[in-house]
Enzyme design. Sequence first.
Site, mmCIF file in Angstrom:
data_model
loop_
_atom_site.group_PDB
_atom_site.id
_atom_site.type_symbol
_atom_site.label_atom_id
_atom_site.label_comp_id
_atom_site.label_asym_id
_atom_site.label_seq_id
_atom_site.Cartn_x
_atom_site.Cartn_y
_atom_site.Cartn_z
ATOM 1 N N LYS A 80 84.994 110.649 -67.668
ATOM 2 C CA LYS A 80 86.069 110.758 -68.664
ATOM 3 C C LYS A 80 87.233 111.553 -68.084
ATOM 4 O O LYS A 80 87.021 112.550 -67.379
ATOM 5 C CB LYS A 80 85.499 111.454 -69.911
ATOM 6 C CG LYS A 80 86.457 111.538 -71.097
ATOM 7 C CD LYS A 80 85.768 112.205 -72.292
ATOM 8 C CE LYS A 80 86.661 112.290 -73.525
ATOM 9 N NZ LYS A 80 85.998 112.920 -74.681
ATOM 10 N N SER A 155 86.142 110.155 -79.040
ATOM 11 C CA SER A 155 87.238 110.035 -78.104
ATOM 12 C C SER A 155 86.825 109.505 -76.734
ATOM 13 O O SER A 155 87.677 109.076 -75.960
ATOM 14 C CB SER A 155 87.907 111.394 -77.922
ATOM 15 O OG SER A 155 87.007 112.314 -77.300
ATOM 16 N N SER A 179 82.266 112.847 -80.165
ATOM 17 C CA SER A 179 82.922 111.959 -79.191
ATOM 18 C C SER A 179 82.026 111.364 -78.126
ATOM 19 O O SER A 179 82.482 110.508 -77.367
ATOM 20 C CB SER A 179 84.063 112.684 -78.500
ATOM 21 O OG SER A 179 85.162 112.722 -79.352
HETATM 22 N N1 GLN Z 1 86.707 112.497 -83.629
HETATM 23 C C1 GLN Z 1 86.672 113.931 -83.649
HETATM 24 C C2 GLN Z 1 88.067 114.473 -83.520
HETATM 25 O O1 GLN Z 1 88.952 113.691 -83.585
HETATM 26 C C3 GLN Z 1 85.792 114.430 -82.553
HETATM 27 C C4 GLN Z 1 86.436 114.383 -81.234
HETATM 28 C C5 GLN Z 1 85.566 114.864 -80.139
HETATM 29 O O2 GLN Z 1 84.351 115.023 -80.307
HETATM 30 N N2 GLN Z 1 86.200 115.181 -79.032
HETATM 31 O O3 GLN Z 1 88.299 115.617 -83.368
#
Ligand code: GLN
Length: 487
Positions: A80, A155, A179
């Site tokens: 990532k 994400s 995420s």
């Molecule tokens: N979807 C969540 C957010 O927007 C979690 C994101 C993540 O785990 N990095 O913050």
Amino acid sequence: MLNQLTISELAARLGRREVSAREATQACLDQIQRVDGKIHAFISHDAADALAQADAADKLLSNGGRGASRPLLGIPVAVKDVLAVKNQPLNCGSKILGKFISPYDATAIEKLKAAGAIVFGRLNMDEFAMGSSTENSAFGVTRNPWDITRIPGGSSGGSAAAVAADECIASLGTDTGGSIRQPAALCGCVGLKPTYGRISRYGLVAFASSLDQIGPFTKDVRDAATLLGVMSGHDLRDSTSVPQPVPDYAAALTGDIKGLKLGLPKEYMIGGLDPEVKAAVDAAVKQLEKLGAEIVEISLPHTDYAVATYYIIATAEASANLARFDGIRYGARVDGNDPIELYSKTRGAGFGPEVKRRIILGTYVLSSGYYDAYYLRAQKVRTLIRNDFLKAFEKVDAIVTPTSPTAAFKIGEKSDDPLQMYLSDIFTISCNLAGICGVSVPCGFTKNPKLPLGLQLLGKPFGEETMLRVAHAYEQSTSWHQAKAAL
Ligand code: GLN
């Protein structure tokens, strides 16, 4: 095809010298060439560098170099875009870092390399890991390999899509509120968020430091256990990494879960839950019972407050962490007549709308007069949420839930409605607030269209062994993880 293999399958073939690391890496590169125009899991990748690493691995393999200390020798793993890999671009899915090249390896990357992995590629993500759909990337959207009109989750959408599309053998992502687990569920792979402190965060660009963890995306649970074992451990460069011994996670995968108690939180079978998700989770629970587990209803009474609590704490921490991208310390500078103008022009041009929204929210909840009402209160609720879990774990060995309330939604469907988007993390967020571990494993498909669904297992702090034992026993008694998207 070599790119479709799991880590354990490929490692066995490499060990027997039936195939070379170069052939395996080339198979991944060919698959990227063939499908990534459609999927866009990768922001970039350096094929020549990957092949050079493969050749080095092949040399070691021919000298009998695999051994116990190099369980990943010759295995291509993609990363990532939020993790530092020496001499590779590091953009966090954002424009603001410009042409930044990382001068060093994150600890997790260092450990992968020491174990022999071929670390390659920059996987797409929501900007600074803020999002649930990978639509908030400055590098374009990633598409779900099972249906390219749909999002892969986020994400870490690029990490999930790349594994699901067999563009790599495994990948790394990060999980602050879901995420890793949510995109794994939506793309049909295994995604593991370790206990807070299990893996060093050194070299991970921080979003919300008290919630972030690095973790693997893999094609089966055994591979997740392997990568967890390699990356775990105390690190003097991250004071929140915990000096707990690293167990042999693969040895915990005995297939035997007889007598284990699994908690089913009554607060999780809620209204917004898609009927097909509910049916798949109900069937998975039956399957776990058939394997000898005892299902116990539990209560996590503060569940309703998790999303609100998360969006106060995560944005507060993000607003502080992202202050460094100011065009002076970090960030592609846009000049101004004075420092304030320089900051605001740099940040105005560099950050996308979701990141700006979070910085504004986070700054607000930390500002004097609101700090006590929002931030401090959220911290107190966070403790209540953690206590809910600790209490439940006095009675059960692991907890079973859906990973996501729905299957993958359409690209664009929720992008104008941040609140709807935030609700897609409803089952994953509490785990980060509580600092416990979680994993998502494939547990079925919707009918029409055919989209993957995920089962989430939550474990005690540093209880990865038991959690993975359950995940593995379930996985091996079903065939969901073997299904491949038609590409
Ligand atoms: N979807 C969540 C957010 O927007 C979690 C994101 C993540 O785990 N990095 O913050």
